[in-house]
Design a protein around this motif. Structure first.
Motif, mmCIF file in Angstrom:
data_model
loop_
_atom_site.group_PDB
_atom_site.id
_atom_site.type_symbol
_atom_site.label_atom_id
_atom_site.label_comp_id
_atom_site.label_asym_id
_atom_site.label_seq_id
_atom_site.Cartn_x
_atom_site.Cartn_y
_atom_site.Cartn_z
ATOM 1 N N THR A 188 -25.822 28.279 -8.699
ATOM 2 C CA THR A 188 -25.507 27.495 -7.495
ATOM 3 C C THR A 188 -25.169 28.431 -6.343
ATOM 4 N N ASP A 203 -21.197 29.028 -12.259
ATOM 5 C CA ASP A 203 -21.376 28.881 -10.814
ATOM 6 C C ASP A 203 -22.439 29.832 -10.253
ATOM 7 N N ARG A 237 -14.094 31.038 -2.210
ATOM 8 C CA ARG A 237 -14.530 32.146 -3.078
ATOM 9 C C ARG A 237 -13.461 33.248 -3.102
#
Length: 208
Positions: free
Chosen positions: A183, A180, A159
Motif C-alpha cells: 500500500t 503495509d 508514518r
C-alpha cells in the motif's frame, strides 16, 4: 519473530515495608544482558549496607534470556518469584533489583516469596509499560525538490520518520508494518510521480 512485546515505560523505584523490613524495587528497561548486569551492579553499589540485593531480568522479545538471583535469601524465595512476576506480566527487556533492609522479623519462605514477587508487581503498576511493535526498516530516496513535501506528507499520514540524510539525493528512513508495504509503495509512487525509490531493510521494534 514476535509481532510485538511489552516493556517498562521508564526506570524507577518503588518501596514497601513488610514486618519492619524495607523492600525497595528498582526497575529499568535494558536492551542487552550486559546492560541488565550493569544495572544490577549499580543498584548494589548504591545499597552497600543492604541485607540482600536480589535480582531478575528478562531479555529478548521471546524471553530467550531469563536470570535470577536470591543473593543469600533461602533458595527460590526471592529471585524466582521476581522472575515469575516479570514473566506473568509479560514484560521483556527489563531488569529488576529488590534491595532488602532486614527489620528484625523473619517472614518465612511464603512471606518472602509474596514480598519479593509483590514489590515487583507494585513497581510495574507504578512505572507502567508500553508495547513495542515489530516493523520493517525502509529507505525512501527522493530528489531535493520533492523531499520537503514528502517528509511532511509522511509525518502527516502518521508514518514513523526515523532519520533524514541529505546527499546528492535525500534518503528518508522510515518504519513500515509488513502488511503495509505494498500500500505504501503505491502511495509513494502516486505522491512523487514515480520518482522516489523504496528499499526495504531489516526488522526492528518501535512504539506501537
Amino acid at each position: 519473530m514476535q509481532e510485538q512485546y511489552r516493556t517498562l515505560a521508564r526506570e524507577g523505584v518503588h518501596e514497601t515495608e513488610i514486618n519492619r523490613s524495607r523492600f525497595i524495587c528498582a526497575l529499568a528497561p535494558v536492551a542487552t544482558e550486559q546492560e541488565a548486569q550493569d544495572f544490577v551492579a549499580r543498584i548494589r553499589k548504591e545499597n552497600p549496607t543492604a541485607t540482600h540485593n536480589c535480582f531478575a531480568y528478562v531479555i529478548g522479545a521471546d524471553a530467550s534470556v531469563q536470570k535470577a538471583s536470591d543473593d543469600g535469601e533461602p533458595g527460590g524465595t526471592a529471585g524466582a518469584p521476581m522472575l515469575q512476576m516479570l514473566m506473568r506480566r509479560e514484560v521483556r527487556y527489563v531488569a529488576a533489583v529488590v534491595t532488602r533492609y532486614y527489620g528484625g522479623v523473619k517472614l518465612g519462605a511464603g512471606g518472602l516469596i509474596r514480598a519479593y514477587g509483590g514489590v515487583v508487581g507494585e513497581a510495574l503498576d507504578e512505572l507502567g509499560t508500553l508495547t513495542r511493535q515489530r516493523f520493517r526498516l525502509a529507505t525512501v530516496t527522493v530528489d531535493h525538490q520533492r523531499a520537503g513535501k514528502l517528509e511532511n506528507d509522511l509525518r502527516a499520514t502518521g508514518r514513523s520518520v526515523r532519520e533524514v540524510r541529505y546527499g546528492e539525493a535525500v534518503a528518508i528512513e522510515i518504519g513500515l508494518a509488513d502488511a503495509d508495504v505494498e500500500t505504501f509503495r503505491a502511495w509513494l509512487a502516486d505522491v512523487t510521480a514515480g520518482t522516489a525509490e523504496l528499499v526495504l531493510g531489516g526488522e526492528a521494534y518501535g512504539d506501537a
